[in-house]
Design a protein around this motif. Structure first.
Motif, mmCIF file in Angstrom:
data_model
loop_
_atom_site.group_PDB
_atom_site.id
_atom_site.type_symbol
_atom_site.label_atom_id
_atom_site.label_comp_id
_atom_site.label_asym_id
_atom_site.label_seq_id
_atom_site.Cartn_x
_atom_site.Cartn_y
_atom_site.Cartn_z
ATOM 1 N N ARG A 44 35.118 63.327 -4.756
ATOM 2 C CA ARG A 44 33.536 64.005 -4.661
ATOM 3 C C ARG A 44 33.821 64.570 -3.875
ATOM 4 N NH1 ARG A 44 31.961 59.534 -8.337
ATOM 5 N NH2 ARG A 44 30.813 59.107 -6.568
ATOM 6 N N THR A 45 33.856 64.005 -2.046
ATOM 7 C CA THR A 45 33.149 64.788 -0.952
ATOM 8 C C THR A 45 34.195 65.630 -0.267
ATOM 9 O OG1 THR A 45 32.342 62.297 -0.096
ATOM 10 C CG2 THR A 45 33.743 63.549 1.190
ATOM 11 N N VAL A 46 35.146 65.558 -1.237
ATOM 12 C CA VAL A 46 36.584 66.236 -0.725
ATOM 13 C C VAL A 46 36.451 67.898 -1.753
ATOM 14 C CG1 VAL A 46 38.412 67.262 -0.946
ATOM 15 C CG2 VAL A 46 38.296 65.205 -0.078
ATOM 16 N N MET A 47 35.465 67.294 -2.974
ATOM 17 C CA MET A 47 35.360 68.274 -3.426
ATOM 18 C C MET A 47 34.304 69.557 -2.801
ATOM 19 S SD MET A 47 37.361 68.752 -6.490
ATOM 20 C CE MET A 47 36.535 69.984 -6.977
ATOM 21 N N LYS A 48 33.387 69.242 -2.264
ATOM 22 C CA LYS A 48 32.230 69.199 -1.412
ATOM 23 C C LYS A 48 32.773 70.374 -0.480
ATOM 24 C CE LYS A 48 28.850 65.716 -2.944
ATOM 25 N NZ LYS A 48 27.538 64.645 -2.593
ATOM 26 N N LYS A 49 33.862 69.215 0.317
ATOM 27 C CA LYS A 49 34.178 69.939 1.647
ATOM 28 C C LYS A 49 34.812 71.574 1.166
ATOM 29 C CE LYS A 49 36.083 70.558 5.980
ATOM 30 N NZ LYS A 49 34.578 70.850 6.998
ATOM 31 N N LEU A 50 35.475 71.798 0.542
ATOM 32 C CA LEU A 50 36.471 72.443 -0.407
ATOM 33 C C LEU A 50 35.302 74.259 -0.697
ATOM 34 C CD1 LEU A 50 38.645 70.982 -3.089
ATOM 35 C CD2 LEU A 50 39.559 72.125 -0.880
ATOM 36 N N ALA A 51 34.178 73.462 -1.356
ATOM 37 C CA ALA A 51 33.480 74.249 -2.193
ATOM 38 C C ALA A 51 32.204 75.270 -0.401
ATOM 39 C CB ALA A 51 31.455 73.931 -3.045
ATOM 40 N N GLN A 52 32.815 74.130 0.509
ATOM 41 C CA GLN A 52 31.614 74.582 1.881
ATOM 42 C C GLN A 52 32.655 75.275 3.052
ATOM 43 O OE1 GLN A 52 30.414 71.177 3.419
ATOM 44 N NE2 GLN A 52 28.130 70.738 1.730
ATOM 45 N N ALA B 88 42.862 65.817 -7.782
ATOM 46 C CA ALA B 88 42.939 66.724 -8.429
ATOM 47 C C ALA B 88 42.428 66.063 -9.921
ATOM 48 C CB ALA B 88 44.308 65.933 -8.823
ATOM 49 N N TRP B 89 41.813 65.417 -10.143
ATOM 50 C CA TRP B 89 40.585 65.199 -11.188
ATOM 51 C C TRP B 89 38.920 65.233 -10.496
ATOM 52 C CZ3 TRP B 89 38.630 59.175 -12.243
ATOM 53 C CH2 TRP B 89 38.049 59.218 -12.693
ATOM 54 N N HIS B 90 39.414 65.578 -10.019
ATOM 55 C CA HIS B 90 37.588 66.058 -9.886
ATOM 56 C C HIS B 90 37.675 67.896 -10.164
ATOM 57 C CE1 HIS B 90 36.477 62.120 -8.677
ATOM 58 N NE2 HIS B 90 35.646 62.476 -8.920
ATOM 59 N N ALA B 91 38.418 68.207 -9.595
ATOM 60 C CA ALA B 91 38.386 69.625 -9.219
ATOM 61 C C ALA B 91 39.220 70.249 -10.791
ATOM 62 C CB ALA B 91 39.916 69.863 -8.718
#
Length: 535
Positions: free
Chosen positions: A394-402, A49-52
């Motif tokens: 950050r890893t989950v955010m990259k997964k969301l983008a992919q 949530a913070w990174h997003a």
């Protein structure tokens, strides 16, 4: 115990800039379509949530209980590189852990993460020899670029002088290494606050009762407010399941035929009053795979942990008599009996490690994060540790983008452009904060030095907001319990600024009253009254 005789005047009026009420938050959640709905407010959910929110996404986060109310506030309170990972040759993992540990301690949360020296005793006939341990702690220090000192071996006499409770029978030597520790509940609430300051909308004690679907895709959730029974819904372009031990429960709401993806390991701890000084933590090898800890923490001694498979309801997990006895028996390998008297125990707790599904003993299972996409497009993330929680976010955010066809990609700020060392709220030197709390007082009004130090190391510069509450109403400066450092202003602050809704939210997670064994009936009744006074 000291208790104000009347309800403080300030307690009936939320401070300027206080969090919105639950009704207002529910309305905000139900009237918008969010880019990302995070279900679960533990280590993983709060980090994502913070990174997003930092990435510019419109983010909502909900939790069925309190933020970090389960596993994430039942850890060993360590921010560490993972010394035992060296046994398996995971050198790169240890180096990555050290990097995250140093960033947390120096840049992100120096007000919440504290250095801690560890003693690792080597006994005659023990599972690991002195030479091997000496080489191990040196290598461990090297992987952290010797940023905290050089691992070494010291004499039993030196270790005994620092930790009088150390058992010296058959003690050959003591290896020394360096890590950090924290109060996990405080780091969690500060991360929630960071997410909100970046634009996220959050609500605790809000249970997901069902998922919303559009053309077979998960596009939101139905919820029930556990405090007043209100029902509402949230629409979202992407839903992330970060519910920890409950991750498979939510996956089955998405797809009734979803196969189990995780298994659970219970880790129990007990908290003891200290009979003597503990200048260093103790990490004692029990066997080839396990270490038992004795950690000076919050003026107490934290002992544990266990590592046993758990197959019951995650909501029912607790430290059993068997767990407590195991912890005491294992602690007795290196601690004198007098320091392990059951009368010294103030609290016991247990949490559940989320491990990848598979065969074998849970104590040997990999501690890794698993990200999966379900039939309805919901992402589920499980497993992780506090040390690397920012990295996991950050890893989950990259997964969301992919994710193919993800509606988030075009709106997201590139992950690489995020400030990697963004500090948590309140970042400041605790020593400087404590000094100011002591000297910046009205004539004749003096803050207790123990309280000043406690506030500085749990709130950082936000301590000054609590001090202002006391300046406006001196009754709030009185201790909640005479044997603890906390003051009544912290209850008001937790209620108005830190999403504390229940007595346990305040006593177990916003303060340390419960873990100190100081949450007696009078304290609980008074806190309940103050929570009800929010106007």
């Amino acid at each position: 115990m000291t208790t104000p005789q009347s309800v403080p005047t300030l307690g009936t009026h939320p401070a300027a800039g206080a969090n919105p009420g639950r009704a207002e938050t529910r309305e905000r959640l139900s009237k918008a379509t969010y880019d990302l709905l995070v279900i679960g407010g533990g280590i993983l959910g709060t980090s994502v949530a913070w990174h997003a929110a930092q990435s510019g996404l419109r983010v909502a986060m909900v939790d069925a209980g309190d933020f970090a109310g389960a596993t994430s506030s039942a850890s060993s309170k360590l921010v560490h590189g993972g010394l035992r990972y060296l046994q398996t040759g995971a050198v790169k993992l240890v180096a990555e852990n050290h990097h995250e540990r140093r960033v947390l301690a120096k840049d992100v949360a120096p007000h919440l993460v504290n250095p801690l020296t560890f003693y690792l005793p080597v006994y005659k006939g023990g599972p690991v020899g002195a030479a091997k341990l000496g080489a191990g702690v040196f290598a461990y220090s090297a992987l952290s670029a010797f940023g905290d000192g050089v691992g070494k071996v010291i004499s039993p006499a030196k270790a005994k002088a620092d930790n009088p409770g150390l058992r010296t029978d058959n003690l050959k030597a003591v290896a020394v290494y360096y890590d950090h520790q924290m109060n996990d509940s405080r780091v969690a609430v500060m991360t929630v606050r960071a997410a909100v300051e970046s634009g996220a909308v959050v609500l605790n004690h809000a249970e997901v009762t069902g998922l919303r679907f559009t053309h077979g895709k998960v596009t939101g959730a139905e919820l029930k407010d556990r405090l007043d029974g209100s029902e509402f819904g949230i629409d979202a372009r992407v839903v992330l399941n970060a519910t920890g031990p409950w991750v498979d429960h939510l996956r089955k709401l998405e797809d009734k035929g979803a196969a189990p993806s995780i298994r659970l390991s219970k880790g129990a701890h007990i908290v003891m009053k200290r009979k003597s000084p503990w200048k260093a933590a103790m990490a004692t090898p029990i066997d080839k795979y396990r270490i038992t800890f004795a950690l000076p923490w919050e003026d107490q001694l934290l002992l544990g942990t266990t590592d046993t498979q758990y197959e019951g309801d995650p909501a029912d997990v607790r430290a059993t008599e068997e767990d407590i006895q195991q912890i005491l028996d294992e602690a007795a390998f290196s601690i004198q009996d007098a320091d392990l008297d059951r009368d010294l125990m103030t609290y016991a707790f247990a949490g559940l490690r989320v491990l990848p599904g598979g065969p074998g003993d849970v104590s040997q299972a990999k501690r890794e994060t698993v990200v999966s996409e379900g039939k309805g497009g919901m992402l589920s993330v499980a497993g992780g540790k506090w040390t690397t929680y920012r990295h996991i976010g950050r890893t989950v955010m990259k997964k969301l983008a992919q994710v193919p066809g993800s509606p988030l990609t075009e709106d997201m700020e590139p992950i690489s452009s995020l400030v990697r060392r963004t500090p948590l709220p309140g970042v400041a030197n605790p020593n400087a904060v404590a000094h100011r709390l002591l000297v910046d007082r009205e004539p004749g009004a003096r803050m207790d030095p123990l309280t000043a130090r406690h506030l500085a190391s749990h709130y950082g510069s936000l301590s000054f907001d609590i001090a202002r509450l006391v300046n406006e109403n001196p009754e709030l400066g009185e201790r909640i319990h005479e044997d603890g450092p906390e003051i009544w202003a912290q209850v008001v602050y937790a209620r108005d600024n830190e999403w504390a809704e229940t007595v346990d939210d305040v006593l177990r997670r916003r303060t340390t009253l419960t873990i100190r064994g100081l949450d007696d009936e009078n304290v609980r009744a008074r806190v309940k009254d103050m929570l009800a006074d929010k106007g």
